[in-house]
Each structure stands twice: as structure tokens, then as C-alpha cells.
Design a protein around this motif. Structure first.
Motif, short mmCIF file in Angstrom:
data_model
loop_
_atom_site.label_atom_id
_atom_site.label_comp_id
_atom_site.label_asym_id
_atom_site.label_seq_id
_atom_site.Cartn_x
_atom_site.Cartn_y
_atom_site.Cartn_z
N ARG A 193 0.84 -1.20 0.00
CA ARG A 193 0.00 0.00 0.00
C ARG A 193 0.87 1.24 0.00
N ASN A 194 1.93 1.24 0.81
CA ASN A 194 2.83 2.38 0.84
C ASN A 194 3.49 2.61 -0.52
N TRP A 195 3.90 1.51 -1.17
CA TRP A 195 4.49 1.62 -2.51
C TRP A 195 3.51 2.28 -3.47
N ALA A 196 2.27 1.81 -3.46
CA ALA A 196 1.27 2.33 -4.39
C ALA A 196 1.04 3.82 -4.15
N CYS A 197 0.86 4.19 -2.90
CA CYS A 197 0.59 5.59 -2.58
C CYS A 197 1.79 6.47 -2.91
N ASN A 198 2.98 6.02 -2.58
CA ASN A 198 4.18 6.80 -2.87
C ASN A 198 4.38 6.97 -4.38
N ALA A 199 4.12 5.89 -5.14
CA ALA A 199 4.28 5.96 -6.59
C ALA A 199 3.30 6.95 -7.20
N LEU A 200 2.07 6.97 -6.70
CA LEU A 200 1.07 7.90 -7.21
C LEU A 200 1.39 9.33 -6.78
N ASP A 201 1.90 9.49 -5.56
CA ASP A 201 2.30 10.82 -5.09
C ASP A 201 3.43 11.38 -5.96
N THR A 202 4.39 10.50 -6.31
CA THR A 202 5.54 10.93 -7.10
C THR A 202 5.12 11.49 -8.45
N MET A 203 4.09 10.90 -9.05
CA MET A 203 3.63 11.38 -10.36
C MET A 203 2.47 12.37 -10.24
N SER A 204 2.21 12.81 -9.00
CA SER A 204 1.15 13.80 -8.75
C SER A 204 -0.21 13.34 -9.25
N ARG A 205 -0.49 12.06 -9.07
CA ARG A 205 -1.78 11.48 -9.48
C ARG A 205 -2.72 11.51 -8.28
N ASP A 206 -3.88 12.12 -8.45
CA ASP A 206 -4.85 12.17 -7.37
C ASP A 206 -5.45 10.79 -7.12
N TYR A 207 -5.62 10.43 -5.87
CA TYR A 207 -6.19 9.13 -5.50
C TYR A 207 -6.77 9.23 -4.11
N ARG A 208 -7.54 8.22 -3.76
CA ARG A 208 -8.00 8.06 -2.38
C ARG A 208 -8.12 6.58 -2.08
N VAL A 209 -7.80 6.19 -0.87
CA VAL A 209 -7.99 4.80 -0.46
C VAL A 209 -9.45 4.67 -0.06
N ALA A 210 -10.24 4.17 -0.99
CA ALA A 210 -11.68 4.09 -0.78
C ALA A 210 -12.08 2.88 0.06
N TYR A 211 -11.29 1.81 -0.03
CA TYR A 211 -11.57 0.58 0.71
C TYR A 211 -10.28 0.01 1.25
N SER A 212 -10.30 -0.48 2.47
CA SER A 212 -9.12 -1.14 3.04
C SER A 212 -9.58 -2.35 3.85
N SER A 213 -8.74 -3.39 3.83
CA SER A 213 -9.08 -4.62 4.54
C SER A 213 -7.81 -5.46 4.70
N PRO A 214 -7.72 -6.26 5.75
CA PRO A 214 -6.60 -7.21 5.86
C PRO A 214 -6.82 -8.46 5.02
N SER A 215 -7.98 -8.58 4.40
CA SER A 215 -8.34 -9.78 3.64
C SER A 215 -8.23 -9.52 2.14
N LEU A 216 -7.46 -10.36 1.45
CA LEU A 216 -7.32 -10.23 0.01
C LEU A 216 -8.64 -10.53 -0.70
N SER A 217 -9.40 -11.50 -0.20
CA SER A 217 -10.68 -11.84 -0.83
C SER A 217 -11.65 -10.66 -0.75
N ALA A 218 -11.61 -9.91 0.34
CA ALA A 218 -12.47 -8.74 0.48
C ALA A 218 -12.05 -7.65 -0.51
N ILE A 219 -10.73 -7.47 -0.66
CA ILE A 219 -10.23 -6.47 -1.62
C ILE A 219 -10.64 -6.86 -3.03
N PHE A 220 -10.48 -8.12 -3.40
CA PHE A 220 -10.83 -8.56 -4.74
C PHE A 220 -12.34 -8.49 -4.98
N ALA A 221 -13.14 -8.66 -3.94
CA ALA A 221 -14.58 -8.53 -4.11
C ALA A 221 -14.95 -7.10 -4.49
N VAL A 222 -14.28 -6.15 -3.86
CA VAL A 222 -14.52 -4.73 -4.15
C VAL A 222 -14.04 -4.40 -5.56
#
Length: 285
Positions: A193-222
Motif C-alpha cells: 500500500r505504501n508503494w502504491a501511494c508513494n508511486a502515485l504521489d511521485t507522479m502527482s496522481r490524485d487518488y484516495r484509499v476508498a476501501y481497506s481490509s486485511p483480507s485479500l478476498s475482500a479487496i478482490f470482491a470490491v
């Protein structure tokens, strides 16, 4: 009776380790030998046994030649058969409990085949699984074997495989075209998650973490519902999702390392056999 040439299994074991690790240094650590001893083993294998060059150097990396690729398949089969033969003979004495810690990322992708083969070889061994994020597993002292994801350069234990982290969204989604990119990621302590956010910050791409979970199946469902984009290891992305990247305006992501940790206070023939099954299972994928 016909006489056939033989190859020392220790030579094959070292050869496979070099092929898997890409060089002598990591291979030496894996087979518990010095780098010079590993080099001498390969010199013996190439010059005295097979009389063929098995590796060619590319910078610091050792790449297999065509003959090396051919031998690698045989070597894996020979070592696996040797292991199965010994396991079958020792099976009546292999009993006990092994505690494994792993992120749930790897449970459905890598472990079913591993555990099925292990159960067939050692039906009396009980396996207890604990699924938690890598950062939590690294703090535990009660597990016998632990599979965790690490950043490049911070690998510890036995390297199982390295994989690219990629972006993915639902097959028909076009979320990358939105002004603000919605993300579905693991909880805040996840380095991916830190990699993804840092990479987007570096290229000045707007984003928001809309969903978070410790479960991969929950993330993939979203993500599968077309609600967000995620960044995960390439091999974990389901076939019904689409991998996206530079063409969609998203940054490249680094490689991640999957490693196996052994608890030195609870080593036994049982845990070591399961560790070998896990290493074989991750390599086969």
C-alpha cells in the motif's frame, strides 16, 4: 546388467539452488556451504560429470544455458523422487504439530497443492495455519514456519520467489480515467500500500484509499465489483480482472520478495520436510 552413469544428489541440489537463486552467493546460503565450495561443486559437475557448460554469466547473475535448462528439469525430478522415497520410509515416525503463519494472499494460490502433497506423505502430521498480514507475523515467536512478503534488499530467511507488483481493476472498468483514482488496499501497515501511494504521489496522481481490509478476498470482491483499483502481486490477480499500467497512466511498481522463515527454537524433521514442500510449491508456480 547395464551400467548407467550417476550424478551426486548434492551436486544436483546445489545446481538447482543456483538456478533458483540466480547466483552463487544466495545458493551458498541455501545449501549451507561457502561460496567457494559451491563454485567447486559446479566446476566438478560441468567438467567431470556432464561435460557441458550449464551456466553463463550475465553481470552478477548466473543464467542457464540450453543444457542447463535441460538438466534442471531432470534434477528437480530426481531430488523430488529421492525425497518421496525417504519420506515414505520415514512416514511412520513423522508425527506432531507444525504451526504455519502466512498472509491469506498465498493460502488459495500456493498452499493447497503444497498441503495436499505433504498430507499424502505424512498423514499423521497436524498443520495449524495462522493467517495474518506480514508485519504482524514478523512479530510472532510461536510459529514454526512463517511466509511473509518483504521489500527488495530486506529479504530474510529463504527466498521463495520474487514477483512484480501490478495494478488491476475489473475487466470492464475504466476507473483509471477518473480524476481521483479509487483504491482498494490492505491496511496502513502494508508496504505494498505504501508503494502504491508513494508511486502515485511521485507522479502527482490524485487518488484516495476508498476501501481497506486485511483480507485479500475482500479487496478482490470490491475490485471485481468495479468499485476500485488495487495493486497486488501479479500471480494473485484473478483471471476476471485486467492488469493495467503505463498505458492507463499508472506508475511502474517494484518487485516484491516472498520469503520463508524458520523458527530456530522449534526445528524438527517434520517442520523441515514441510519447509521443503513449501519451497517446491512456490517454485513450481
Amino acid at each position: 546388467m547395464a551400467s548407467y552413469p550417476t550424478i551426486d544428489s548434492e551436486l544436483l541440489r546445489t545446481f538447482v539452488a543456483i538456478a533458483d537463486q540466480g547466483g552463487y552467493t544466495r545458493a551458498a546460503e541455501q545449501v549451507n556451504r561457502t561460496q567457494s565450495a559451491v563454485s567447486m561443486q559446479m566446476k566438478r559437475l560441468e567438467e567431470d560429470v556432464v561435460q557441458r557448460s550449464l551456466f553463463q554469466r550475465n553481470g552478477r547473475q548466473m543464467l542457464l544455458t540450453a543444457e542447463g535448462e535441460l538438466l534442471l528439469g531432470y534434477a528437480r525430478r530426481i531430488l523430488r523422487l529421492q525425497g518421496e522415497a525417504l519420506n515414505s520410509l520415514r512416514a511412520p515416525h513423522m508425527v506432531g504439530l507444525v504451526r504455519i503463519g502466512t498472509p491469506d494472499d498465498y493460502v488459495t494460490r500456493f498452499l493447497p497443492g503444497v498441503l495436499a502433497r505433504f498430507a499424502q506423505a505424512f498423514p499423521l502430521v497436524q498443520v495449524e495455519m495462522h493467517c495474518e498480514p506480514s508485519f504482524q507475523l514478523l512479530q510472532r515467536q510461536d510459529l514454526d514456519l512463517t511466509i511473509v512478503t518483504r521489500e527488495p534488499g530486506k529479504e530474510i530467511g529463504q527466498l521463495l520467489r520474487q514477483e512484480e507488483v501490478v495494478w488491476a481493476q475489473a475487466e470492464n472498468a475504466m476507473l483509471h480515467e477518473r480524476p481521483t483514482l479509487p483504491l482498494a488496499m490492505f491496511n496502513a501497515d502494508c508496504f505494498c500500500r505504501n508503494w502504491a501511494c508513494n508511486a502515485l504521489d511521485t507522479m502527482s496522481r490524485d487518488y484516495r484509499v476508498a476501501y481497506s481490509s486485511p483480507s485479500l478476498s475482500a479487496i478482490f470482491a470490491v475490485v471485481g465489483a468495479g468499485l476500485a483499483v488495487t495493486a497486488q502481486l501479479r500471480s494473485l490477480i484473478p483471471t476476471e480482472m485486467r492488469i493495467i499500467g503505463k498505458e492507463e497512466g499508472l506508475p511502474d511498481m517494484p518487485m516484491a520478495s516472498i520469503v520463508l522463515l524458520r523458527n530456530p527454537r522449534s526445528q524438527s524433521p517434520v517442520t523441515e520436510c514441510l519447509a521443503e514442500h513449501i519451497a517446491d510449491g512456490f517454485r513450481q508456480h
